[in-house]
Design a protein around this motif. Structure first.
Motif, PDB file in Angstrom:
ATOM      1  N   ALA A 124      43.779  73.711  43.146  1.00  0.00           N
ATOM      2  CA  ALA A 124      44.598  74.872  43.494  1.00  0.00           C
ATOM      3  C   ALA A 124      43.929  76.204  43.176  1.00  0.00           C
ATOM      4  N   GLY A 125      43.034  76.228  42.159  1.00  0.00           N
ATOM      5  CA  GLY A 125      42.588  77.517  41.677  1.00  0.00           C
ATOM      6  C   GLY A 125      41.103  77.790  41.678  1.00  0.00           C
ATOM      7  N   SER A 126      40.265  76.808  42.042  1.00  0.00           N
ATOM      8  CA  SER A 126      38.817  77.001  41.931  1.00  0.00           C
ATOM      9  C   SER A 126      38.099  76.646  43.226  1.00  0.00           C
ATOM     10  N   ARG A 127      36.978  77.320  43.450  1.00  0.00           N
ATOM     11  CA  ARG A 127      36.134  77.008  44.597  1.00  0.00           C
ATOM     12  C   ARG A 127      35.178  75.872  44.231  1.00  0.00           C
ATOM     13  N   CYS A 128      35.023  74.929  45.155  1.00  0.00           N
ATOM     14  CA  CYS A 128      34.148  73.777  44.892  1.00  0.00           C
ATOM     15  C   CYS A 128      33.609  73.246  46.205  1.00  0.00           C
ATOM     16  N   ASN A 129      32.297  73.307  46.367  1.00  0.00           N
ATOM     17  CA  ASN A 129      31.660  72.801  47.589  1.00  0.00           C
ATOM     18  C   ASN A 129      31.718  71.286  47.690  1.00  0.00           C
ATOM     19  N   LYS A 130      31.819  70.606  46.570  1.00  0.00           N
ATOM     20  CA  LYS A 130      31.929  69.149  46.599  1.00  0.00           C
ATOM     21  C   LYS A 130      33.289  68.725  47.139  1.00  0.00           C
ATOM     22  N   ARG A 131      34.302  69.503  46.821  1.00  0.00           N
ATOM     23  CA  ARG A 131      35.657  69.214  47.295  1.00  0.00           C
ATOM     24  C   ARG A 131      35.899  69.758  48.697  1.00  0.00           C
ATOM     25  N   THR A 132      35.439  70.998  48.948  1.00  0.00           N
ATOM     26  CA  THR A 132      35.615  71.653  50.243  1.00  0.00           C
ATOM     27  C   THR A 132      34.293  72.310  50.626  1.00  0.00           C
ATOM     28  N   PRO A 133      33.493  71.678  51.475  1.00  0.00           N
ATOM     29  CA  PRO A 133      32.167  72.217  51.819  1.00  0.00           C
ATOM     30  C   PRO A 133      32.247  73.653  52.319  1.00  0.00           C
ATOM     31  N   GLY A 134      31.316  74.483  51.803  1.00  0.00           N
ATOM     32  CA  GLY A 134      31.236  75.870  52.210  1.00  0.00           C
ATOM     33  C   GLY A 134      32.137  76.807  51.442  1.00  0.00           C
ATOM     34  N   GLN A 135      32.913  76.276  50.509  1.00  0.00           N
ATOM     35  CA  GLN A 135      33.872  77.101  49.777  1.00  0.00           C
ATOM     36  C   GLN A 135      33.216  77.932  48.690  1.00  0.00           C
ATOM     37  N   GLY A 136      32.142  77.421  48.107  1.00  0.00           N
ATOM     38  CA  GLY A 136      31.508  78.075  46.969  1.00  0.00           C
ATOM     39  C   GLY A 136      31.595  77.217  45.724  1.00  0.00           C
ATOM     40  N   CYS A 137      30.851  77.605  44.681  1.00  0.00           N
ATOM     41  CA  CYS A 137      30.807  76.840  43.423  1.00  0.00           C
ATOM     42  C   CYS A 137      31.128  77.767  42.256  1.00  0.00           C
ATOM     43  N   ASP A 138      32.336  77.665  41.728  1.00  0.00           N
ATOM     44  CA  ASP A 138      32.731  78.506  40.606  1.00  0.00           C
ATOM     45  C   ASP A 138      32.064  78.094  39.302  1.00  0.00           C
TER      46      ASP A 138
END
Length: 328
Positions: A124-138
């Motif tokens: 819900a609160g963090s960007r993660c390319n592993k979870r959602t490609p292209g989202q970013g890596c917090d």
């Protein structure tokens, strides 16, 4: 939890038929997948339960050991041949999770468990390319004390959480796979990918393929092997760094060695550069430290995890010195 279809496979061929299609996941012990489903990180359309398949441990005529993918972790660590011939593997499994989880978790599921990066779990609160490609890596600019120092990328700095996989990587284990196009065998060191720009693609397993077994080749000097895991507390904690090693010493010199590291990369890290630097050298703490430095020369620590370099060096030296019977 998102609704899903559930079916139980009665044989490998049955599992492959049920596992065909989009959004289908194989279910072993469920100790990781079900957690991720509760967190809505995983949203499979269907689950195929394979927990009753491939549950044998068999010693082969060539000296190898075939471990069914459905073997429970506890059964593997307690198996007499594993304890005698590959003690580091037993110790690695014992170092992982709790007794209750080991009683449920399967060998195949252990290899395929996903990272414990907090940003990956924070759907819900963090960007993660592993979870959602292209989202970013917090994690790169966040709290990254637990994260990778080798093999990472701009897209992902997560580490693989398995203890078992580190020992299997050290011992040249192979993974046997079944799929619609037939059966194949893959070195365990090639099973997991480095993140690159697609950290969501974690393995070389094709869609619908199923791990059926892990094969441990004969390695006589693996009888002299050890696994050491450094963590924040003495039980039920994930790795800061870990070392699996086997050592063959004759007349004070290293004839052969197997070495793998955990907690520092996106996959179990086979330390081949260190192995090459050790063969033929005197079995001493100085030799061990120099070889590990060769392996860690490409380390790229983040803000919070630079300590892992020295911690890995000290842990590796201690494990190898223990096996060599030398002071660390």
């Amino acid at each position: 939890m998102t609704p899903f279809r559930y079916s139980r496979a009665t044989a490998i061929d049955d599992a492959l038929v049920l596992g065909a299609g989009t959004g289908v996941k194989y279910l072993g012990g469920g100790t990781n997948l079900v957690d991720l489903m509760r967190e809505t990180v995983e949203r499979p359309a269907a689950l195929v339960d394979v927990s009753d398949l491939s549950r044998e441990i068999e010693e082969q005529g060539d000296g190898s050991i075939l471990i069914g993918a459905g073997v429970r972790n506890t059964a593997l660590l307690e198996h007499r041949s594993i304890r005698q011939r590959y003690p580091a593997l037993s110790r690695a499994i014992l170092a992982g999770a709790s007794a209750q989880i080991r009683n449920m978790a399967t060998v195949g599921g252990n290899l395929l468990q996903r990272t414990r990066c907090a940003y990956f779990y924070d759907e819900a609160g963090s960007r993660c390319n592993k979870r959602t490609p292209g989202q970013g890596c917090d994690a790169r600019d966040g709290f990254n004390r637990m994260h990778a120092i080798l093999g990472a990328s701009e897209a992902c700095v997560a580490v693989h959480p398995s203890d078992m996989a580190v020992a299997l990587a050290a011992f040249d284990a192979e993974v046997e796979l079944a799929g619609a196009s037939g059966n194949r065998r893959l070195p365990l060191t090639d099973l997991h990918r480095l993140p690159g720009d697609r950290p969501d693609i974690e393995t070389l397993i094709e869609p619908g393929e199923l791990i059926t077994a892990v094969r441990l080749p004969p390695l006589p000097f693996a009888k002299r092997s050890a696994y050491r895991k450094v963590r924040d507390r003495s039980s039920y904690a994930f790795t800061l760094v870990s070392v699996a090693a086997a050592l063959d010493v004759e007349d004070g010199r290293i004839r052969d060695v197997r070495l793998a590291f955990g907690g520092i990369a996106h996959k179990p890290w086979r330390a081949r550069k260190a192995e090459a630097a050790l063969r033929g050298m005197p079995a001493s703490a100085t030799t061990f430290a120099d070889a590990i430095d060769v392996e860690l020369a490409d380390a790229q620590p983040l803000r919070d995890n630079g300590f892992k370099i020295e911690l890995m060096r000290r842990t590796g030296v201690a494990v190898l010195a223990e096996l060599a019977g030398e002071p660390a």
